[in-house]
Design an enzyme around this catalytic site. Sequence first.
Site, PDB file in Angstrom:
ATOM      1  N   GLU A  45       0.817  -1.207   0.000  1.00 37.51           N
ATOM      2  CA  GLU A  45       0.000   0.000   0.000  1.00 37.51           C
ATOM      3  C   GLU A  45       0.857   1.266   0.000  1.00 37.51           C
ATOM      4  OE1 GLU A  45      -3.642   1.882   2.706  1.00 37.51           O
ATOM      5  OE2 GLU A  45      -2.131   0.598   3.633  1.00 37.51           O
ATOM      6  N   LYS A 118     -10.479   2.739  -1.532  1.00 33.38           N
ATOM      7  CA  LYS A 118     -10.575   2.094  -0.218  1.00 33.38           C
ATOM      8  C   LYS A 118     -11.884   2.449   0.487  1.00 33.38           C
ATOM      9  CE  LYS A 118      -7.597   1.502   3.880  1.00 33.38           C
ATOM     10  NZ  LYS A 118      -6.245   1.856   4.392  1.00 33.38           N
ATOM     11  N   CYS A 155      -5.686  -2.642   2.721  1.00 33.99           N
ATOM     12  CA  CYS A 155      -5.321  -2.593   4.132  1.00 33.99           C
ATOM     13  C   CYS A 155      -6.510  -2.800   5.071  1.00 33.99           C
ATOM     14  CB  CYS A 155      -4.564  -1.308   4.434  1.00 33.99           C
ATOM     15  SG  CYS A 155      -3.552  -1.408   5.938  1.00 33.99           S
TER      16      CYS A 155
END
Length: 282
Positions: A45, A118, A155
């Site tokens: 990431e 995200k 993540c």
Amino acid sequence: MTNRTICVAAIQTSYGHDLAANIEKTEAFIREAAGKGAQAILPSELFQGIYFCSRQDPKWFAEAHPLDQHPCVRALAPLARELGVVIPISFFEKDGPRYYNSVAIADADGKILGVYRKSHIPDGPGYMEKYYFRPGDTGFKTWDTAHGRIGVGICWDQWFPECARAMALQGAEVLFYPTAIGSEPYDASLDTSKLWRRAMQGHAVANAIPIVAANRIGLEDNDGHRQHFYGHSFITDEKGELVAAFGAKDEGVLVHQFDLTLIESYRADWGFFRDRRPEFYR
């Protein structure tokens, strides 16, 4: 009839403040993974620099760029074409006045198939992402690439079973999670690396799907705020077994090949998707 296969890879390394050096390092590991047969290769990431979200500072907004202008995308999409590989490219995206933690999917011909933003944005000591990123507006997505249908979470997304299930329901054959996770500033004794792995191993079992997770390593200094990243990148098979894994300090690439035809049969045999009762899940 020949079974369908996919060879995947995860990159684990440290990153510093120099964008060009970080891209060069990532390119070298992608070439190494491709040389070992990898067809879908995952950097970690926000590999463009240090993990700047460890503290709040408006200077970092200048490091965001639109998809077609971001240095990481502009460098790695042509590399995907050159090597004939798929690369989920993590980048700090600017969309007008909006900022996202995003992944661009570079297919094996170098074309960008789309962007995932995200969905779950953490906010706590050392991981102050809500200051920088809006919650993603794309929803969970999958992509038909030259080497298979993949899903990508970022993540904090990896802790949520709904994310993995949503991508599996869309037909993903492998899930990829680029990550930046390590020490917790409020508790120096807390090591979540085992929990981190177990959460995703559970996703693998419950969805009968392989998972690739790439984390960074090393100690980073963000204007006096020091944070250590614990690595432990891994690849798990559809049964949740670790088939390739690094420790806390290893640097390099993990590579593993999966038989997608056999996994599809295994998934059907377990009946997870046959026996779901979504009408009761509200």
